[in-house]
Design a protein around this motif. Structure first.
Motif, mmCIF file in Angstrom:
data_model
loop_
_atom_site.group_PDB
_atom_site.id
_atom_site.type_symbol
_atom_site.label_atom_id
_atom_site.label_comp_id
_atom_site.label_asym_id
_atom_site.label_seq_id
_atom_site.Cartn_x
_atom_site.Cartn_y
_atom_site.Cartn_z
ATOM 1 N N ASN A 164 0.832 -1.207 0.000
ATOM 2 C CA ASN A 164 0.000 0.000 0.000
ATOM 3 C C ASN A 164 0.869 1.260 0.000
ATOM 4 O OD1 ASN A 164 -2.213 -1.724 0.292
ATOM 5 N ND2 ASN A 164 -2.046 -1.676 2.520
ATOM 6 N N PHE A 165 2.058 1.147 -0.514
ATOM 7 C CA PHE A 165 3.059 2.200 -0.365
ATOM 8 C C PHE A 165 2.577 3.551 -0.898
ATOM 9 C CE2 PHE A 165 6.812 4.529 -1.968
ATOM 10 C CZ PHE A 165 7.495 4.695 -0.777
ATOM 11 N N LYS A 166 2.076 3.586 -2.114
ATOM 12 C CA LYS A 166 1.684 4.864 -2.715
ATOM 13 C C LYS A 166 0.545 5.511 -1.945
ATOM 14 C CE LYS A 166 3.244 4.000 -7.441
ATOM 15 N NZ LYS A 166 2.849 3.892 -8.865
ATOM 16 N N ASP A 167 -0.465 4.738 -1.590
ATOM 17 C CA ASP A 167 -1.580 5.282 -0.819
ATOM 18 C C ASP A 167 -1.090 5.857 0.501
ATOM 19 O OD1 ASP A 167 -3.556 4.769 -2.653
ATOM 20 O OD2 ASP A 167 -4.119 2.841 -1.803
ATOM 21 N N ASN A 168 -0.232 5.118 1.168
ATOM 22 C CA ASN A 168 0.309 5.583 2.447
ATOM 23 C C ASN A 168 1.105 6.874 2.296
ATOM 24 O OD1 ASN A 168 -0.722 3.515 4.042
ATOM 25 N ND2 ASN A 168 1.019 2.178 3.669
ATOM 26 N N MET A 169 1.905 6.935 1.247
ATOM 27 C CA MET A 169 2.743 8.118 1.042
ATOM 28 C C MET A 169 1.912 9.359 0.741
ATOM 29 S SD MET A 169 5.874 7.338 1.601
ATOM 30 C CE MET A 169 7.038 8.403 0.746
ATOM 31 N N TYR A 170 0.871 9.213 -0.075
ATOM 32 C CA TYR A 170 0.047 10.384 -0.406
ATOM 33 C C TYR A 170 -0.795 10.827 0.787
ATOM 34 C CZ TYR A 170 1.573 10.208 -5.232
ATOM 35 O OH TYR A 170 2.350 10.243 -6.363
ATOM 36 N N ARG A 171 -1.213 9.887 1.605
ATOM 37 C CA ARG A 171 -1.903 10.268 2.841
ATOM 38 C C ARG A 171 -0.934 11.005 3.771
ATOM 39 N NH1 ARG A 171 -4.718 4.518 4.143
ATOM 40 N NH2 ARG A 171 -6.268 4.523 2.484
ATOM 41 N N PHE A 172 0.278 10.508 3.831
ATOM 42 C CA PHE A 172 1.313 11.095 4.681
ATOM 43 C C PHE A 172 1.556 12.559 4.310
ATOM 44 C CE2 PHE A 172 5.948 11.929 5.053
ATOM 45 C CZ PHE A 172 6.045 11.932 6.434
ATOM 46 N N ILE A 173 1.795 12.819 3.024
ATOM 47 C CA ILE A 173 2.094 14.203 2.649
ATOM 48 C C ILE A 173 0.852 15.076 2.685
ATOM 49 C CG2 ILE A 173 4.101 13.599 1.266
ATOM 50 C CD1 ILE A 173 2.384 14.188 -1.229
ATOM 51 N N SER A 174 -0.329 14.484 2.475
ATOM 52 C CA SER A 174 -1.558 15.254 2.586
ATOM 53 C C SER A 174 -1.707 15.796 4.001
ATOM 54 C CB SER A 174 -2.758 14.379 2.215
ATOM 55 O OG SER A 174 -3.958 15.115 2.330
ATOM 56 N N ALA A 175 -1.380 14.968 4.991
ATOM 57 C CA ALA A 175 -1.456 15.394 6.389
ATOM 58 C C ALA A 175 -0.439 16.489 6.690
ATOM 59 C CB ALA A 175 -1.229 14.203 7.314
ATOM 60 N N ILE A 176 0.768 16.358 6.143
ATOM 61 C CA ILE A 176 1.806 17.375 6.375
ATOM 62 C C ILE A 176 1.419 18.699 5.722
ATOM 63 C CG2 ILE A 176 4.216 18.004 5.968
ATOM 64 C CD1 ILE A 176 4.894 15.060 6.014
ATOM 65 N N LEU A 177 0.957 18.627 4.476
ATOM 66 C CA LEU A 177 0.566 19.852 3.776
ATOM 67 C C LEU A 177 -0.572 20.552 4.505
ATOM 68 C CD1 LEU A 177 0.682 18.709 0.029
ATOM 69 C CD2 LEU A 177 2.300 20.194 1.213
ATOM 70 N N TYR A 178 -1.519 19.757 5.020
ATOM 71 C CA TYR A 178 -2.638 20.349 5.745
ATOM 72 C C TYR A 178 -2.146 21.053 7.015
ATOM 73 C CZ TYR A 178 -7.059 20.891 8.193
ATOM 74 O OH TYR A 178 -8.133 21.421 8.856
ATOM 75 N N SER A 179 -1.115 20.508 7.640
ATOM 76 C CA SER A 179 -0.582 21.102 8.870
ATOM 77 C C SER A 179 0.118 22.430 8.612
ATOM 78 C CB SER A 179 0.398 20.136 9.538
ATOM 79 O OG SER A 179 -0.254 18.974 9.970
ATOM 80 N N VAL A 184 -3.521 25.538 0.980
ATOM 81 C CA VAL A 184 -3.197 24.843 -0.273
ATOM 82 C C VAL A 184 -3.888 23.484 -0.261
ATOM 83 C CG1 VAL A 184 -1.369 23.909 -1.732
ATOM 84 C CG2 VAL A 184 -0.970 26.012 -0.434
ATOM 85 N N LYS A 185 -5.028 23.397 -0.915
ATOM 86 C CA LYS A 185 -5.808 22.156 -0.917
ATOM 87 C C LYS A 185 -5.518 21.375 -2.195
ATOM 88 C CE LYS A 185 -9.459 24.135 1.936
ATOM 89 N NZ LYS A 185 -8.930 23.522 3.147
ATOM 90 N N LYS A 186 -5.037 20.152 -2.043
ATOM 91 C CA LYS A 186 -4.690 19.297 -3.177
ATOM 92 C C LYS A 186 -5.385 17.949 -3.025
ATOM 93 C CE LYS A 186 -1.539 22.139 -4.928
ATOM 94 N NZ LYS A 186 -1.699 22.777 -6.259
ATOM 95 N N ASN A 187 -6.085 17.524 -4.077
ATOM 96 C CA ASN A 187 -6.637 16.171 -4.033
ATOM 97 C C ASN A 187 -5.553 15.177 -4.434
ATOM 98 O OD1 ASN A 187 -6.515 16.029 -6.906
ATOM 99 N ND2 ASN A 187 -8.513 17.022 -7.049
ATOM 100 N N LYS A 188 -5.893 13.885 -4.381
ATOM 101 C CA LYS A 188 -4.868 12.863 -4.616
ATOM 102 C C LYS A 188 -4.277 12.975 -6.020
ATOM 103 C CE LYS A 188 -3.929 7.923 -4.399
ATOM 104 N NZ LYS A 188 -4.476 6.568 -4.129
ATOM 105 N N LEU A 189 -5.115 13.244 -7.023
ATOM 106 C CA LEU A 189 -4.621 13.358 -8.392
ATOM 107 C C LEU A 189 -3.634 14.504 -8.523
ATOM 108 C CD1 LEU A 189 -4.692 12.439 -11.325
ATOM 109 C CD2 LEU A 189 -6.672 13.928 -11.690
ATOM 110 N N GLU A 190 -3.932 15.628 -7.891
ATOM 111 C CA GLU A 190 -3.024 16.779 -7.938
ATOM 112 C C GLU A 190 -1.711 16.466 -7.225
ATOM 113 O OE1 GLU A 190 -5.998 20.621 -8.031
ATOM 114 O OE2 GLU A 190 -5.861 19.464 -6.167
ATOM 115 N N LEU A 191 -1.801 15.743 -6.115
ATOM 116 C CA LEU A 191 -0.592 15.351 -5.405
ATOM 117 C C LEU A 191 0.257 14.404 -6.249
ATOM 118 C CD1 LEU A 191 -1.932 14.755 -1.784
ATOM 119 C CD2 LEU A 191 -0.544 16.672 -2.593
ATOM 120 N N GLN A 192 -0.392 13.493 -6.959
ATOM 121 C CA GLN A 192 0.330 12.557 -7.829
ATOM 122 C C GLN A 192 1.055 13.293 -8.950
ATOM 123 O OE1 GLN A 192 -2.987 10.037 -8.862
ATOM 124 N NE2 GLN A 192 -2.429 8.480 -7.371
#
Length: 342
Positions: A164-179, A184-192
């Motif tokens: 589940n590496f990719k899912d975990n990584m995008y969740r990880f950075i989504s949490a950091i960016l939100y903090s 700056v709101k990015k959905n998963k596609l934008e993060l990819q």
């Protein structure tokens, strides 16, 4: 996006649950099952984060199915949703590490609360991995952060499930960016698109470091630009010319900014000089070439804008605390160390 499986032998119940779950941001009802065996088969073959499971179903009941699912993937969170208000069943469920026992009829607020708590807990877990470097972001210390990214990369490499590496990584950075960049709101596609990942990254700690560097650099840039909009031109020029042999004079000349002013605000925002930053960017591009291409070092140092091999090696060692050849042979060195220390 967290993927949800709803397991119930009644169609109306499945649809009602799906409507509630889909109303909560970041959750997607991806799978349905009519009995425990179907649920087990789905969890064996698909990425599932949460299961809402009925108990009394044909073929295989929810308690047995839940135990078998958790045996193959203990990271899945299972919630029993049953019309049986039975202390014994609840005890069996909790003993099997079910997260919660919910009594029908379904209360939408209860389900929404479960999902919200799940999301908060996941975000806290993801942010905790980076706690060692968060202070450097708060203190505008890119130098300090760069010296400690390897700590985060190692934790991710050791702890994140490769399947589940990719899912975990995008969740990880989504949490950091939100903090640090809540605006700056990015959905998963934008993060990819912004931070692309390859499957090979999960197998190489060096590549995780390089990817994290891009994420943290993005945070520093956006925070700095918000305070000093003039820096947008600076970062744009550096990005466009990073593979050239650019100097501080080139930057101030092309961006119409005094060298003294640029040096002061850059030191304040990054705790390093502009040229320190440029060298670090170049070195990380070189590291990516080393990890992902078959180019020899003499090709790579020229490709990132250095004219002398000896100078490139000197800069590389200064920022990476290791030699180019040792970095290139990282996997072989790691394997040798492991064989020597069983």
């Amino acid at each position: 996006m967290y993927k949800v499986l709803i397991v119930d032998d009644e169609e109306l119940v499945r649809q009602a649950m799906a409507k509630i779950v889909s109303s909560v941001e970041n959750f997607e009802v991806k799978f349905f099952a009519k009995n425990g065996q179907e649920a087990l088969d789905i969890c064996k073959n698909e990425k599932v984060d949460i299961v809402f499971m009925d108990i009394m179903m044909p073929i295989k009941d929810g308690i047995v199915a839940s135990k078998e699912i958790l045996d193959i993937n203990p990271d899945i969170s299972i919630y029993i949703v049953s019309s049986y208000n039975s202390f014994e069943l609840a005890q069996r469920a909790l003993k099997n590490k079910i997260k919660q026992y919910v009594i029908k009829p379904i209360d939408s607020n209860t389900i929404k609360s479960i999902l919200t708590n799940f999301k908060v807990k996941k975000q806290q877990e993801e942010i905790s991995i980076s706690v060692n470097v968060n202070k450097f972001i708060e203190e505008n210390d890119f130098y300090g952060l760069y010296d400690n990214i390897s700590v985060v990369a190692k934790e991710i490499y050791n702890n994140y499930s490769q399947s589940n590496f990719k899912d975990n990584m995008y969740r990880f950075i989504s949490a950091i960016l939100y903090s640090f960049l809540p605006e700056v709101k990015k959905n998963k596609l934008e993060l990819q698109q912004l931070f692309p990942l390859q499957d090979i990254y999960s197998k190489d700690e060096r590549l995780i470091f390089i990817w994290l560097f891009k994420v943290y650099e993005y945070i520093f840039i956006k925070r700095s630009e918000a305070r000093y909009p003039i820096l947008k031109d600076i970062f744009s020029y550096i990005e466009s010319n990073i593979v050239n042999n650019i100097s501080l004079n080139d930057i101030v000349k092309n961006c119409n900014l005094s060298q003294g002013y640029l040096s002061r605000i850059f030191k304040k925002e990054f705790n390093m000089t502009v040229m320190n930053y440029i060298h670090i960017k170049k070195i990380n591009i070189a590291k990516e070439y080393i990890c992902l291409s078959r180019m020899n070092i003499s090709e790579i140092f020229f490709k990132v804008g250095y004219n002398e091999f000896s100078y490139f090696c000197k800069v590389f060692k200064k920022y990476e605390k290791t030699t180019v050849s040792r970095f290139r042979n990282y996997n072989a060195i790691k394997e040798n160390c492991m064989s020597e220390n069983p």
